[in-house]
Scaffold this active site. Structure first.
Site, PDB file in Angstrom:
ATOM      1  N   LYS A   1       0.830  -1.202   0.000  1.00 44.91           N
ATOM      2  CA  LYS A   1       0.000   0.000   0.000  1.00 44.91           C
ATOM      3  C   LYS A   1       0.872   1.263   0.000  1.00 44.91           C
ATOM      4  O   LYS A   1       2.093   1.192   0.207  1.00 44.91           O
ATOM      5  CB  LYS A   1      -0.940  -0.042   1.212  1.00 44.91           C
ATOM      6  CG  LYS A   1      -1.952  -1.207   1.149  1.00 44.91           C
ATOM      7  CD  LYS A   1      -2.880  -1.199   2.364  1.00 44.91           C
ATOM      8  CE  LYS A   1      -3.898  -2.329   2.289  1.00 44.91           C
ATOM      9  NZ  LYS A   1      -4.792  -2.347   3.477  1.00 44.91           N
TER      10      LYS A   1
ATOM     11  N   TYR B   1     -12.295  -2.778  -3.599  1.00 43.11           N
ATOM     12  CA  TYR B   1     -12.901  -2.839  -2.275  1.00 43.11           C
ATOM     13  C   TYR B   1     -14.425  -2.810  -2.347  1.00 43.11           C
ATOM     14  O   TYR B   1     -15.079  -2.208  -1.477  1.00 43.11           O
ATOM     15  CB  TYR B   1     -12.376  -1.684  -1.411  1.00 43.11           C
ATOM     16  CG  TYR B   1     -10.940  -1.876  -0.922  1.00 43.11           C
ATOM     17  CD1 TYR B   1     -10.593  -2.980  -0.144  1.00 43.11           C
ATOM     18  CD2 TYR B   1      -9.942  -0.951  -1.208  1.00 43.11           C
ATOM     19  CE1 TYR B   1      -9.291  -3.164   0.319  1.00 43.11           C
ATOM     20  CE2 TYR B   1      -8.637  -1.115  -0.736  1.00 43.11           C
ATOM     21  CZ  TYR B   1      -8.322  -2.222   0.022  1.00 43.11           C
ATOM     22  OH  TYR B   1      -7.036  -2.396   0.489  1.00 43.11           O
TER      23      TYR B   1
ATOM     24  N   ASN C   1      -1.898  -0.211   7.127  1.00 41.96           N
ATOM     25  CA  ASN C   1      -1.366  -1.501   7.553  1.00 41.96           C
ATOM     26  C   ASN C   1      -0.528  -2.165   6.467  1.00 41.96           C
ATOM     27  O   ASN C   1      -0.385  -3.378   6.426  1.00 41.96           O
ATOM     28  CB  ASN C   1      -2.505  -2.411   8.030  1.00 41.96           C
ATOM     29  CG  ASN C   1      -3.574  -2.580   6.972  1.00 41.96           C
ATOM     30  OD1 ASN C   1      -3.396  -2.158   5.829  1.00 41.96           O
ATOM     31  ND2 ASN C   1      -4.667  -3.218   7.325  1.00 41.96           N
TER      32      ASN C   1
ATOM     33  N   HIS D   1      -1.920  -5.556   1.404  1.00 44.59           N
ATOM     34  CA  HIS D   1      -3.186  -6.237   1.142  1.00 44.59           C
ATOM     35  C   HIS D   1      -2.881  -7.646   0.669  1.00 44.59           C
ATOM     36  O   HIS D   1      -1.930  -7.851  -0.076  1.00 44.59           O
ATOM     37  CB  HIS D   1      -3.991  -5.514   0.048  1.00 44.59           C
ATOM     38  CG  HIS D   1      -5.106  -6.363  -0.507  1.00 44.59           C
ATOM     39  ND1 HIS D   1      -6.343  -6.440   0.104  1.00 44.59           N
ATOM     40  CD2 HIS D   1      -5.147  -7.220  -1.568  1.00 44.59           C
ATOM     41  CE1 HIS D   1      -7.098  -7.303  -0.575  1.00 44.59           C
ATOM     42  NE2 HIS D   1      -6.405  -7.782  -1.590  1.00 44.59           N
TER      43      HIS D   1
ATOM     44  N   GLU E   1      -9.437 -10.470  -7.845  1.00 48.66           N
ATOM     45  CA  GLU E   1      -8.532  -9.331  -7.660  1.00 48.66           C
ATOM     46  C   GLU E   1      -7.356  -9.371  -8.632  1.00 48.66           C
ATOM     47  O   GLU E   1      -6.922  -8.329  -9.126  1.00 48.66           O
ATOM     48  CB  GLU E   1      -8.019  -9.319  -6.214  1.00 48.66           C
ATOM     49  CG  GLU E   1      -9.124  -9.051  -5.199  1.00 48.66           C
ATOM     50  CD  GLU E   1      -8.688  -9.279  -3.752  1.00 48.66           C
ATOM     51  OE1 GLU E   1      -7.504  -9.631  -3.513  1.00 48.66           O
ATOM     52  OE2 GLU E   1      -9.531  -9.113  -2.856  1.00 48.66           O
TER      53      GLU E   1
HETATM   54  P1  IDP Z   1      -7.867  -6.890   5.480  1.00 51.80           P
HETATM   55  O1  IDP Z   1      -6.993  -5.956   4.664  1.00 51.80           O
HETATM   56  O2  IDP Z   1      -7.128  -7.415   6.681  1.00 51.80           O
HETATM   57  O3  IDP Z   1      -8.515  -7.972   4.668  1.00 51.80           O
HETATM   58  P2  IDP Z   1     -10.489  -5.595   5.536  1.00 51.80           P
HETATM   59  O4  IDP Z   1     -11.445  -5.707   6.671  1.00 51.80           O
HETATM   60  O5  IDP Z   1     -10.816  -6.312   4.277  1.00 51.80           O
HETATM   61  O6  IDP Z   1      -9.037  -5.982   6.105  1.00 51.80           O
HETATM   62  O7  IDP Z   1     -10.350  -4.024   5.213  1.00 51.80           O
HETATM   63  C1  IDP Z   1      -9.676  -3.582   4.060  1.00 51.80           C
HETATM   64  C2  IDP Z   1      -8.766  -2.445   4.451  1.00 51.80           C
HETATM   65  O8  IDP Z   1      -9.548  -1.320   4.869  1.00 51.80           O
HETATM   66  C3  IDP Z   1      -7.848  -2.729   5.632  1.00 51.80           C
HETATM   67  O9  IDP Z   1      -6.668  -3.414   5.273  1.00 51.80           O
HETATM   68  C4  IDP Z   1      -7.566  -1.354   6.157  1.00 51.80           C
HETATM   69  O10 IDP Z   1      -6.564  -0.681   5.376  1.00 51.80           O
HETATM   70  C5  IDP Z   1      -8.904  -0.663   5.936  1.00 51.80           C
HETATM   71  N1  IDP Z   1      -9.795  -0.759   7.119  1.00 51.80           N
HETATM   72  C6  IDP Z   1     -10.423  -1.853   7.591  1.00 51.80           C
HETATM   73  N2  IDP Z   1     -11.209  -1.583   8.650  1.00 51.80           N
HETATM   74  C7  IDP Z   1     -11.069  -0.257   8.850  1.00 51.80           C
HETATM   75  C8  IDP Z   1     -11.657   0.643   9.805  1.00 51.80           C
HETATM   76  O11 IDP Z   1     -12.456   0.279  10.664  1.00 51.80           O
HETATM   77  N3  IDP Z   1     -11.249   1.943   9.715  1.00 51.80           N
HETATM   78  C9  IDP Z   1     -10.390   2.379   8.755  1.00 51.80           C
HETATM   79  N4  IDP Z   1      -9.839   1.576   7.837  1.00 51.80           N
HETATM   80  C10 IDP Z   1     -10.164   0.272   7.873  1.00 51.80           C
HETATM   81 MG    MG Z   2     -10.015  -7.889   3.214  1.00 55.13          MG
END
Ligand code: IDP
Ligand code: MG
Length: 155
Positions: free
Chosen positions: A11, A51, A114, A117, A128
């Site tokens: 990212k 997304y 984080n 992805h 994807e």
């Molecule tokens: P993942 O990347 O671990 O699969 P997902 O729940 O699919 O997590 O969420 C996609 C991305 O959206 C996350 O990696 C993070 O960057 C962002 N994200 C997820 N939950 C939140 C939130 O509650 N607040 C802000 N950003 C979030």
């Molecule tokens: Mg996810």
């Protein structure tokens, strides 16, 4: 054993923090095979496509603004149970909850920023990968060291 592919993104925070080499190195050292690699800028349209499951969520606007904020690196990987292996290496979504030793656990403390992805299922990976790579951009190759790293019933 299921040979799987997964779509990995480094990212914008990973690119900005110059962690791409570190992340790629972890993936290679784990034994996964790189089959596609490119740098690109995610557009709002691409973000909404990728997304799709999150577009209606409250956090989506912030996520879109983050993922489109700078270049990313897209990596296609292949290996036995690659989806599960990558998710374990990445750690849980929130860096504050991710175990030390995982990418998110070692390099971040944010829920949104984080770093990486990874597809969450083989079906998601297929969807994807098609968003980020044309079929001709994925390389079909056989690592010469396969017989030193995996048993014949694991390939
Ligand atoms: P993942 O990347 O671990 O699969 P997902 O729940 O699919 O997590 O969420 C996609 C991305 O959206 C996350 O990696 C993070 O960057 C962002 N994200 C997820 N939950 C939140 C939130 O509650 N607040 C802000 N950003 C979030
Ligand atoms: Mg996810």
């Amino acid at each position: 054993m299921a040979m799987e592919r997964s779509l990995i993104l480094f990212k914008p925070d990973a690119v900005q923090r110059k962690l791409c080499g570190e992340l790629l190195s972890r993936i290679e050292r784990k034994g996964l095979k790189l089959i596609g690699l490119k740098m690109l800028r995610v557009t709002p349209e691409l973000s909404q496509q990728h997304y799709a499951e999150h577009v209606t969520k409250k956090f989506y606007p912030l996520l879109e603004s983050f993922i489109t904020s700078g270049p990313i690196v897209a990596v296609a990987v292949e290996g036995p149970e690659a989806v599960k292996v990558m998710r374990a290496m990445m750690g849980s979504t929130n860096g504050r909850d991710s175990a030390p030793g995982t990418i998110r656990g070692d390099f971040g403390s944010s829920r949104q920023m984080n770093l990486i992805h990874g597809s969450d299922s083989p079906e998601a990976a297929q969807r994807e990968l098609a968003i980020y790579f044309q079929p001709g951009e994925l390389q079909d190759w056989s690592p010469v060291l396969d017989d030193q790293t995996t048993a014949s019933d694991e390939r």
